[in-house]
Design a protein around this motif. Sequence first.
Motif, PDB file in Angstrom:
ATOM      1  N   UNK A   1       0.833  -1.202   0.000  1.00  0.00           N
ATOM      2  CA  UNK A   1       0.000   0.000   0.000  1.00  0.00           C
ATOM      3  C   UNK A   1       0.870   1.256   0.000  1.00  0.00           C
ATOM      4  N   UNK A   2       1.850   1.259   0.889  1.00  0.00           N
ATOM      5  CA  UNK A   2       2.745   2.413   0.996  1.00  0.00           C
ATOM      6  C   UNK A   2       3.562   2.606  -0.274  1.00  0.00           C
ATOM      7  N   UNK A   3       3.890   1.502  -0.952  1.00  0.00           N
ATOM      8  CA  UNK A   3       4.670   1.575  -2.194  1.00  0.00           C
ATOM      9  C   UNK A   3       3.816   1.980  -3.388  1.00  0.00           C
ATOM     10  N   UNK A   4       2.484   1.933  -3.222  1.00  0.00           N
ATOM     11  CA  UNK A   4       1.592   2.326  -4.299  1.00  0.00           C
ATOM     12  C   UNK A   4       1.288   1.233  -5.295  1.00  0.00           C
ATOM     13  N   UNK A   5       1.682  -0.019  -5.004  1.00  0.00           N
ATOM     14  CA  UNK A   5       1.420  -1.125  -5.934  1.00  0.00           C
ATOM     15  C   UNK A   5       0.008  -1.695  -5.783  1.00  0.00           C
ATOM     16  N   UNK A   6      -0.665  -1.351  -4.694  1.00  0.00           N
ATOM     17  CA  UNK A   6      -2.089  -1.670  -4.528  1.00  0.00           C
ATOM     18  C   UNK A   6      -2.782  -0.409  -4.023  1.00  0.00           C
ATOM     19  N   UNK A   7      -4.116  -0.355  -4.191  1.00  0.00           N
ATOM     20  CA  UNK A   7      -4.881   0.830  -3.771  1.00  0.00           C
ATOM     21  C   UNK A   7      -5.553   0.645  -2.411  1.00  0.00           C
ATOM     22  N   UNK A   8      -5.905  -0.582  -2.098  1.00  0.00           N
ATOM     23  CA  UNK A   8      -6.516  -0.874  -0.805  1.00  0.00           C
ATOM     24  C   UNK A   8      -6.193  -2.299  -0.404  1.00  0.00           C
ATOM     25  N   UNK A   9      -6.187  -2.553   0.892  1.00  0.00           N
ATOM     26  CA  UNK A   9      -5.953  -3.899   1.418  1.00  0.00           C
ATOM     27  C   UNK A   9      -7.151  -4.306   2.249  1.00  0.00           C
ATOM     28  N   UNK A  10      -7.545  -5.558   2.114  1.00  0.00           N
ATOM     29  CA  UNK A  10      -8.657  -6.098   2.905  1.00  0.00           C
ATOM     30  C   UNK A  10      -8.083  -7.042   3.949  1.00  0.00           C
ATOM     31  N   UNK A  11      -8.389  -6.776   5.206  1.00  0.00           N
ATOM     32  CA  UNK A  11      -7.862  -7.565   6.313  1.00  0.00           C
ATOM     33  C   UNK A  11      -8.996  -8.129   7.165  1.00  0.00           C
ATOM     34  N   UNK A  12      -8.728  -9.258   7.835  1.00  0.00           N
ATOM     35  CA  UNK A  12      -9.516  -9.603   9.018  1.00  0.00           C
ATOM     36  C   UNK A  12      -9.086  -8.593  10.079  1.00  0.00           C
ATOM     37  N   UNK A  13     -10.025  -7.800  10.563  1.00  0.00           N
ATOM     38  CA  UNK A  13      -9.665  -6.661  11.416  1.00  0.00           C
ATOM     39  C   UNK A  13      -8.881  -7.096  12.663  1.00  0.00           C
TER      40      UNK A  13
ATOM     41  N   UNK B   1     -14.314  -7.166   8.862  1.00  0.00           N
ATOM     42  CA  UNK B   1     -13.312  -6.898   7.826  1.00  0.00           C
ATOM     43  C   UNK B   1     -12.941  -5.421   7.860  1.00  0.00           C
ATOM     44  N   UNK B   2     -11.657  -5.133   7.650  1.00  0.00           N
ATOM     45  CA  UNK B   2     -11.177  -3.754   7.595  1.00  0.00           C
ATOM     46  C   UNK B   2     -10.634  -3.454   6.205  1.00  0.00           C
ATOM     47  N   UNK B   3     -10.974  -2.289   5.682  1.00  0.00           N
ATOM     48  CA  UNK B   3     -10.440  -1.828   4.393  1.00  0.00           C
ATOM     49  C   UNK B   3      -9.439  -0.720   4.683  1.00  0.00           C
ATOM     50  N   UNK B   4      -8.176  -0.973   4.328  1.00  0.00           N
ATOM     51  CA  UNK B   4      -7.085  -0.048   4.628  1.00  0.00           C
ATOM     52  C   UNK B   4      -6.617   0.630   3.340  1.00  0.00           C
ATOM     53  N   UNK B   5      -6.365   1.937   3.413  1.00  0.00           N
ATOM     54  CA  UNK B   5      -5.918   2.689   2.237  1.00  0.00           C
ATOM     55  C   UNK B   5      -4.827   3.679   2.652  1.00  0.00           C
TER      56      UNK B   5
END
Length: 524
Positions: free
Chosen positions: A67-79, A204-208
């Motif tokens: 995410x920090x590198x900009x290779x993905x736009x969002x990450x989906x996690x088990x919160x 679920x958590x959506x991180x950006x």
Amino acid sequence: MDRTLTIGTRGSDLALWQANFVKDSLAAINIKAELKIIKTQGDRILNLSFDKLEGKGFFTKELEDELLAGTIDLAVHSHKDLPTENPPGLIIAAVSEREDPSELLLILKDCVDVHQKLSLKYGAIVGTSSNRRKAQLLAHRPDLEIQELRGNVPTRIQKLRNESYDAIMIAKAGVSRLGLDLSDLHVETLTPNELIPAPAQGVMAIQIRESDTELFNSLQALNHLHVAEELAIERTVLKLFGGGCHLPLGCYCRKEDGKFQVFTSKADEGDGFPDRLFIETESTEGVPEKIVAKFAKGRKMPQSVFITRELSEHSYFRRAIEKHKINIEARSLIRTVPVINKLDSYILKHIDWVFFSSKNAVEYFFELNPSLPKEVKFGVMGSGSEEMLRRKGYFTAYVGESTDTAEVAADFAELVKGQTVLFPGAEGSLRSIQQGMSADTKVIDLPVYETVLEEDVEASGADVLVFTSPSNVDAYFAENLLDPYQKVVAIGKSTGKKFDEMGVKYALPFSPDEVGLAEAVFGL
């Protein structure tokens, strides 16, 4: 938003389900997305338990790096996998609705023993990688042997089917989301107040990236603010304890009737006996700090506790109290005697339900060797009655967990509407549950025992007095008074009414059982 988003996700079946759920939710608001699978440390290292792995974020760090590198736009996690603090530059933009956060105990069918608590045979081997689950399981069943279990959800279940374990413990949320068939196993569901889940379990958590304001605004359509409000309590408690996956901490917050109910369990080690706390509050302000203060080392605790019940050496309440070097005085102030020696077989043939309000009712009823219809169902008041019924070889179809008999009566009345219910109980009982039944429900009262108050009851000088029935209150205060320094715990509202009449303040546990009573004492 006219660009196609890249969603970062782990590659397990559950992670992919969650990522695809978010992808479909985005499609519903006209945002296109594709998945990118990323392997994490937790996926690569499967031969070590979580407390042997270094650092935090075993299942999240690599996703955050991309995410920090900009290779993905969002990450989906088990919160629940996320550390309590985001790396600089990242935020949680949205949280999902909460799946049922209950735990499942999956048992091989030849390892089932319905007479035992949790239906698991004595000395069984249980697989779990969670110190939180381990501590709480051993508190209820110290005879169990806990062994390490790693892998994704289907892998863990397959290890059980391969008979590497007698049972395993797993989150219900993962099983529900994957729609797994468990028909070949015996399934025990432990509710969040029976076995307290991990903070944020089932969400679920959506991180950006914090700078991606356009995406943040779009994701608010997927954000559930009431869930975020509850998680703020759980995650702050976790943060204040400085914990991660290895900490034997459970914390669960829910909002009921405008009040926040918070359940917390914490042990010093995975095999240590956990302390439990229940708090109900209208405001969340300062609640995490209050919870952590109750678990502080060296906090002032009562020196002695009196309870109006005989306790076995291995009872939950005794172990929870004696853990803190608190002296226990346990003696019942009443005795019970049977009032009948034979049952009317005709009545038993035509009943649909049997409801027990106490362990004594279960004991005296089955001493009469009842011949019951095969399809008869059982309801009980509290886990103590449920456990006694298990010892007789029967499962409950309904358990009233509230300390308010009126609430239990209303719930049970809806369930048995239009049917015939037998109520074995004490002669001259308050009939609290029966009075809540609807007019088209046939109620059959069956007194099976009588309560006799002990005379010349000796006063206790304990700091805390715990009363387990209205009759015990009557017996104690027939000749004794409360000292100014003494605090009172009443097991339920019917017992509490006795103190209302006397103008005495008392604490009321969440559940009318030994776990609830121990929570109430710990919370004083």
